[in-house]
Design a protein around this motif. Structure first.
Motif, PDB file in Angstrom:
ATOM      1  N   VAL A   1      34.994  53.746  45.435  1.00 30.93           N
ATOM      2  CA  VAL A   1      33.413  53.848  45.652  1.00 30.93           C
ATOM      3  C   VAL A   1      32.855  54.662  44.861  1.00 30.93           C
ATOM      4  O   VAL A   1      33.293  55.901  44.932  1.00 30.93           O
ATOM      5  CB  VAL A   1      32.717  53.749  46.943  1.00 30.93           C
ATOM      6  CG1 VAL A   1      31.515  53.461  46.983  1.00 30.93           C
ATOM      7  CG2 VAL A   1      33.574  52.441  47.801  1.00 30.93           C
ATOM      8  N   GLN A   2      31.885  54.360  43.620  1.00 34.08           N
ATOM      9  CA  GLN A   2      31.324  55.498  43.118  1.00 34.08           C
ATOM     10  C   GLN A   2      29.745  55.336  43.117  1.00 34.08           C
ATOM     11  O   GLN A   2      29.135  54.309  43.422  1.00 34.08           O
ATOM     12  CB  GLN A   2      31.446  55.353  41.500  1.00 34.08           C
ATOM     13  CG  GLN A   2      32.999  55.417  41.164  1.00 34.08           C
ATOM     14  CD  GLN A   2      33.072  55.571  39.719  1.00 34.08           C
ATOM     15  OE1 GLN A   2      32.343  54.832  39.092  1.00 34.08           O
ATOM     16  NE2 GLN A   2      33.984  56.212  39.159  1.00 34.08           N
ATOM     17  N   ALA A   3      29.055  56.651  43.792  1.00 30.79           N
ATOM     18  CA  ALA A   3      27.561  56.813  43.700  1.00 30.79           C
ATOM     19  C   ALA A   3      27.129  57.546  42.418  1.00 30.79           C
ATOM     20  O   ALA A   3      27.705  58.655  42.192  1.00 30.79           O
ATOM     21  CB  ALA A   3      27.283  57.213  45.160  1.00 30.79           C
ATOM     22  N   GLU A   4      26.400  56.896  41.713  1.00 36.50           N
ATOM     23  CA  GLU A   4      26.022  57.455  40.453  1.00 36.50           C
ATOM     24  C   GLU A   4      24.784  57.548  39.930  1.00 36.50           C
ATOM     25  O   GLU A   4      23.999  56.323  40.532  1.00 36.50           O
ATOM     26  CB  GLU A   4      26.784  56.971  39.416  1.00 36.50           C
ATOM     27  CG  GLU A   4      26.600  55.459  38.917  1.00 36.50           C
ATOM     28  CD  GLU A   4      27.597  55.119  37.703  1.00 36.50           C
ATOM     29  OE1 GLU A   4      28.313  55.715  37.521  1.00 36.50           O
ATOM     30  OE2 GLU A   4      27.202  54.152  37.242  1.00 36.50           O
ATOM     31  N   ALA A   5      24.063  58.312  39.204  1.00 36.82           N
ATOM     32  CA  ALA A   5      22.656  58.193  38.902  1.00 36.82           C
ATOM     33  C   ALA A   5      22.546  58.642  37.390  1.00 36.82           C
ATOM     34  O   ALA A   5      23.083  59.703  37.134  1.00 36.82           O
ATOM     35  CB  ALA A   5      21.753  59.250  39.746  1.00 36.82           C
TER      36      ALA A   5
END
Length: 147
Positions: A64-68
């Motif tokens: 899982v990746q959380a990116e901005a």
């Protein structure tokens, strides 16, 4: 690491709260493993967008990746927009036979968006992503639904 993740979520929340959310984004990530993502896009200024997202990859590792990402928009006419992008985030790996791993990630790339109607647009992005000491180039294809 939990403090870093909490700080990143807080920063993303503050940036999004001060901006006007424009679209809900759905995408497919085409790389060595297929992934699906969901996010939002918010205008910070006339030319700068903020686009946080969560991506889920399907393979033998739970990833899982959380990116901005931040986009700088160039209007090309005929409802096309070109945008270089830069971003950061966290990559969460949970292998079935080993320990969990959390790495910082950096995104560099560009994208093109086509507005089909005032409520519906399509986009394609090409990103170079650096995660935990190695890089990968991939494409994302998706749609934006106006809120």
């Amino acid at each position: 690491m939990k403090k870093l993740f909490a700080s990143a979520l807080l920063a993303a929340s503050v940036a999004t709260a001060s901006a006007q959310v424009q679209t809900l984004d759905f995408k497919g990530d085409l790389r060595s493993t297929f992934g699906l993502g969901v996010g939002i896009t918010a205008d910070l200024t006339d030319n700068i967008e903020f686009s946080p997202a969560a991506n889920f990859y399907f393979d033998d590792v739970t990833n899982v990746q959380a990116e901005a990402d931040f986009h700088y928009k160039f209007d090309l006419g005929d409802d096309f927009t070109l945008y270089p992008l830069v971003g950061a985030g966290l990559d969460f790996n949970n292998a079935k036979d080993s320990k969990s791993d959390i790495n910082f990630l950096v995104n560099l790339g560009c994208g093109v968006k086509k507005d089909f109607t005032s409520k519906f647009a399509g986009f394609v992005e090409c990103k170079y992503q650096w995660v935990g000491g190695h890089g990968d180039t991939y494409f994302s294809l998706g749609v934006k639904l106006a809120i």
